[in-house]
Design an enzyme around this catalytic site. Sequence first.
Site, PDB file in Angstrom:
ATOM      1  N   TRP A  36       0.839  -1.210   0.000  1.00 33.23           N
ATOM      2  CA  TRP A  36       0.000   0.000   0.000  1.00 33.23           C
ATOM      3  C   TRP A  36       0.871   1.255   0.000  1.00 33.23           C
ATOM      4  O   TRP A  36       0.589   2.226  -0.704  1.00 33.23           O
ATOM      5  CB  TRP A  36      -0.986  -0.008   1.164  1.00 33.23           C
ATOM      6  CG  TRP A  36      -2.020  -1.079   0.964  1.00 33.23           C
ATOM      7  CD1 TRP A  36      -2.170  -2.212   1.707  1.00 33.23           C
ATOM      8  CD2 TRP A  36      -3.001  -1.150  -0.081  1.00 33.23           C
ATOM      9  NE1 TRP A  36      -3.183  -2.985   1.194  1.00 33.23           N
ATOM     10  CE2 TRP A  36      -3.716  -2.355   0.100  1.00 33.23           C
ATOM     11  CE3 TRP A  36      -3.342  -0.331  -1.153  1.00 33.23           C
ATOM     12  CZ2 TRP A  36      -4.745  -2.756  -0.752  1.00 33.23           C
ATOM     13  CZ3 TRP A  36      -4.382  -0.721  -2.002  1.00 33.23           C
ATOM     14  CH2 TRP A  36      -5.058  -1.915  -1.798  1.00 33.23           C
ATOM     15  N   LYS A  92     -12.520  -1.387   7.276  1.00 32.92           N
ATOM     16  CA  LYS A  92     -11.849  -2.444   8.037  1.00 32.92           C
ATOM     17  C   LYS A  92     -12.278  -2.395   9.493  1.00 32.92           C
ATOM     18  O   LYS A  92     -12.802  -3.362  10.029  1.00 32.92           O
ATOM     19  CB  LYS A  92     -10.332  -2.315   7.911  1.00 32.92           C
ATOM     20  CG  LYS A  92      -9.858  -2.670   6.504  1.00 32.92           C
ATOM     21  CD  LYS A  92      -8.786  -1.775   6.022  1.00 32.92           C
ATOM     22  CE  LYS A  92      -8.571  -1.809   4.538  1.00 32.92           C
ATOM     23  NZ  LYS A  92      -8.643  -3.072   3.852  1.00 32.92           N
ATOM     24  N   ASP A 147      -1.191   6.511   6.368  1.00 32.77           N
ATOM     25  CA  ASP A 147      -2.343   5.737   5.925  1.00 32.77           C
ATOM     26  C   ASP A 147      -2.645   4.761   7.068  1.00 32.77           C
ATOM     27  O   ASP A 147      -1.882   3.837   7.322  1.00 32.77           O
ATOM     28  CB  ASP A 147      -1.968   4.980   4.639  1.00 32.77           C
ATOM     29  CG  ASP A 147      -3.053   4.017   4.172  1.00 32.77           C
ATOM     30  OD1 ASP A 147      -4.083   3.893   4.863  1.00 32.77           O
ATOM     31  OD2 ASP A 147      -2.865   3.385   3.113  1.00 32.77           O
TER      32      ASP A 147
END
Length: 420
Positions: A159, A255, A231
């Site tokens: 990511w 999530k 992030d």
Amino acid sequence: MAATSLNAPNAPLLQKTHQTHVFLKPISTIPCQTSAKRFCISCSATTQDRLSVQSQSQDRVFNFAAGPATLPENVLLKAQSELYNWHGSGMSVMEMSHRGKDFRSIIEKAEADLRSLLNIPENYAVLFLQGGATTQFAAVPLNLCAPGDSVDYLVTGSWGDKAFIEAKKYCNPKVIWSGKSENYVRVPSFDGLELNPNAKYLHICANETIYGVEFKDYPVPCNPNGVLVADMSSNFCSKPVDVTKFGLIYAGAQKNVGPSGVCIVIVRKDLLGNAQEITPVMLDYKIHADNNSLYNTPPCYGIYMCGLVFEDLLKQGGLEEVEKKNHKKAGILYNAIDESKGFYRCPVEKSVRSMMNVPFTLEKSELEAEFLKEAEKEKMVQLKGHRSVGGMRASIYNAMPLAGVEKLVAFMKDFQAKHA
Ligand code: PMP
């Protein structure tokens, strides 16, 4: 729900959902204002009085998916009870004007609860946006630097790598460290990092969802005017975080805190207002901050769901308590892996193993398909590792109950005993 199944005049109404059975009283016993309504839920100004919502958690699987992921059962039940008629408004949250007072109360409470959970100071804006964390890969450089400005990326998984690649379009990013050649198993020591003294920001991915690598503390940018950007999509609200260490935090909701479609940005207010000229209006944080996330139609229902999750986290005692639970769950799972004498293996360095995403492989990789099949029979699903790494991955976000992890561990021991 087939209307015909509910037609018997005095039979209890039964709505079977994947998660629950909701028993509705027979129509004739319910003081509906209009008898023409077939479903008593349709006139449920005080839905809770009339619904007997019975949690049947045995109907639910333990969902170890990385995201969209499992949500707290009580939150789902509350949303279900409010779905048709929110707080006597006569409509669902999905049908409300985002500018009306009802929705404003929802978004304001969601923000206030998130602020108390993370102790977010007043000099930070909280934004509820769309486009997922992936959109922030572009929005961050567009808002925080001019074309050509230097920025640093510390890459501990794919990511972070994707964020870096996107940033190349809008500024001059440099990967100051990457764990790629080692297959992303660690976070480097901060002492040896060659940080750029002019970097406008240093970007990290606080928890790499695929590889299961999590920062336990945070580097400090060496440019005194630079900021740390994180992030936090996959460990957002899983533990207390000192927001003041960051200039900007972003997190997709799907999530730990809600459904997909909402992305939360927490940004220091003095960083706003310098977006590059080419910045699309939808990516300009200042515009969203000035309009309290209501510049355009926001993802209303998703924000409402996040609000229910925040309320639930506060009821649990806040993020200190949530962290204790997460620590316990992760501990028993990693112990089971480490004590399996190599039957199961987690490649990540112990000091940075993720509390949220636990990747592991089987020594006998030919058993993986059977492991997944047998687990599924036991109602434990989505344990397959990400397609780019293989093996297994158990995502054990806030909403995964301890019972789910205990069941997985018992299953793993049993599976090992059968196949060792
Ligand atoms: N960052 C991290 C850490 C993620 O786990 C994900 C999604 N799994 C993303 C970014 C991308 O998020 P989205 O799909 O919401 O754009």
